[in-house]
Design a protein around this motif. Structure first.
Motif: not given
Length: 370
Positions: A143-144, A163
């Motif tokens: 992530y992101p 996210q």
């Protein structure tokens, strides 16, 4: 093909700002302009420049053939045109850009494969077919990240920024367009671009590196020279030459980059036409990207690029009209280009030039434009 001189006709396939800017420069150089005029651009600044107007749609082969019949050379500014139609068109008429490049640039996966084969650094990615692929790819990409349809041309509403794990629950069910690409997000990156001139002879000229800022997928600002060190500029030019050597294309094209705080360079994408980020060069370089493109497709002599001044360009939206009109009355040394390209949207540019970048930024900030 013979050299195409002023007085002859250039057929432009496109209905965007780039088509307008290219037609404007072609007329300035003494060429006639032919174009397919779609309903969206009837009675606009673009149509006022056209000597031979063909009413219809850009992906109608009959209309494309009519354009070929009245033109000595054809060029396109729309990177999402039907590749098969352009391939057919190129067999009968002179289309220097060709169509093969579109098979690479319209497909995010093929574009990444092309760049990977050249050992060019790109953001980590994975191909996504079903929901399980997303969960597996996250383990390596992390992530992101961003989920995008594999085919370009779909609007930003089809892209998903992931996210955190909770985002997967709402995004995993949105795979409605077939295959996707999951791409790592490059945080705090400086966005850069370079316009590349490739001639039929194989000669390649890179124009100065441009620094860009985007707001919700829309180009907000471009400035030149980019605020980068010489090593970064040298490497970007090397990558641009490498891509240009291998790309089956003649004319001006763009390459966009990410530059991370620790000086890692990633190629973001290739644009197979002149591009909006290159418009800042119109008042700062010895030749604009549009004049370079016209010189190449008409087989005129092409020389090196020379940056005459620093420059900063802002894209103008309808909501800024009154602010811009005020500045037109008090800024004698700014360049204003306001025009209606489509019937429902006012598009324009304002550019300031000077010896260094920082005073230009300060002047735009003082005018509440940036």
């Amino acid at each position: 093909m013979p050299v195409i001189y002023p007085g002859q006709t250039i057929g432009i396939i496109g209905n965007d700002q780039r088509a307008y800017m290219l037609a404007l420069k072609a007329k300035e150089m003494g060429y006639r302009v032919a174009a397919i005029v779609t309903p969206q651009i009837q009675n606009t600044a673009f149509t006022s420049l056209i000597d031979c107007q063909i009413d219809g749609e850009l992906n109608d082969y009959q209309k494309l053939s009519q354009l070929g019949e009245v033109s000595q050379v054809l060029t396109y500014t729309n990177e999402l045109l039907d590749e098969a139609l352009l391939e057919q068109l190129a067999q009968q008429y002179y289309l220097p850009q060709g169509s093969n490049v579109l098979s690479v640039t319209q497909d995010r996966y093929l574009e990444k494969v092309f760049l990977n084969d050249l050992n060019i650094n790109i953001p980590p990615f994975a191909t996504i077919v079903d929901v399980d692929d997303i969960y597996q790819a996250i383990e390596s990409i992390g992530y992101p990240c961003i989920l995008k349809p594999i085919q370009k041309g779909y609007g930003k509403q089809y892209q998903r920024f992931i996210q955190q794990p909770s985002d997967l629950e709402k995004d995993a069910a949105s795979l409605k367009l077939g295959t996707y690409i999951l791409e790592s997000w490059i945080p705090d990156a400086q966005e850069l671009s370079v316009m590349v001139v490739k001639c039929k002879t194989g000669q390649i000229v890179t124009l100065p590196v441009i620094e860009n800022e985007f707001d919700d997928h829309r180009l907000k600002m471009s400035l030149v020279p980019a605020r980068i060190n010489q090593d970064v500029a040298t490497e970007i030019n090397r990558l641009a030459h490498l891509i240009g050597d291998k790309l089956d294309y003649i004319g001006v094209f763009g390459v966009e980059f990410f530059l991370t705080p620790d000086m890692n360079i990633y190629v973001k994408r290739i644009i197979p036409t002149p591009h909006a980020t290159g418009d800042v060069l119109s008042h700062t370089l010895n030749f604009s990207q549009y004049e370079y493109h016209l010189k190449v497709i008409c087989q005129l002599a092409v020389g090196p690029a020379r940056l005459n001044s620093a420059g900063m360009m802002l894209g103008v939206q309808e909501r800024q009209r009154s602010l811009i009109q005020t500045q037109m009355k008090i800024k004698p040394d700014w360049y204003f280009n306001l025009h209606t390209v489509t019937a429902d949207q006012q598009i324009g540019l304002v550019t300031a030039t000077g010896q260094t970048i920082q005073p230009l930024i300060a002047n735009f900030e003082a005018a509440d434009l940036y």
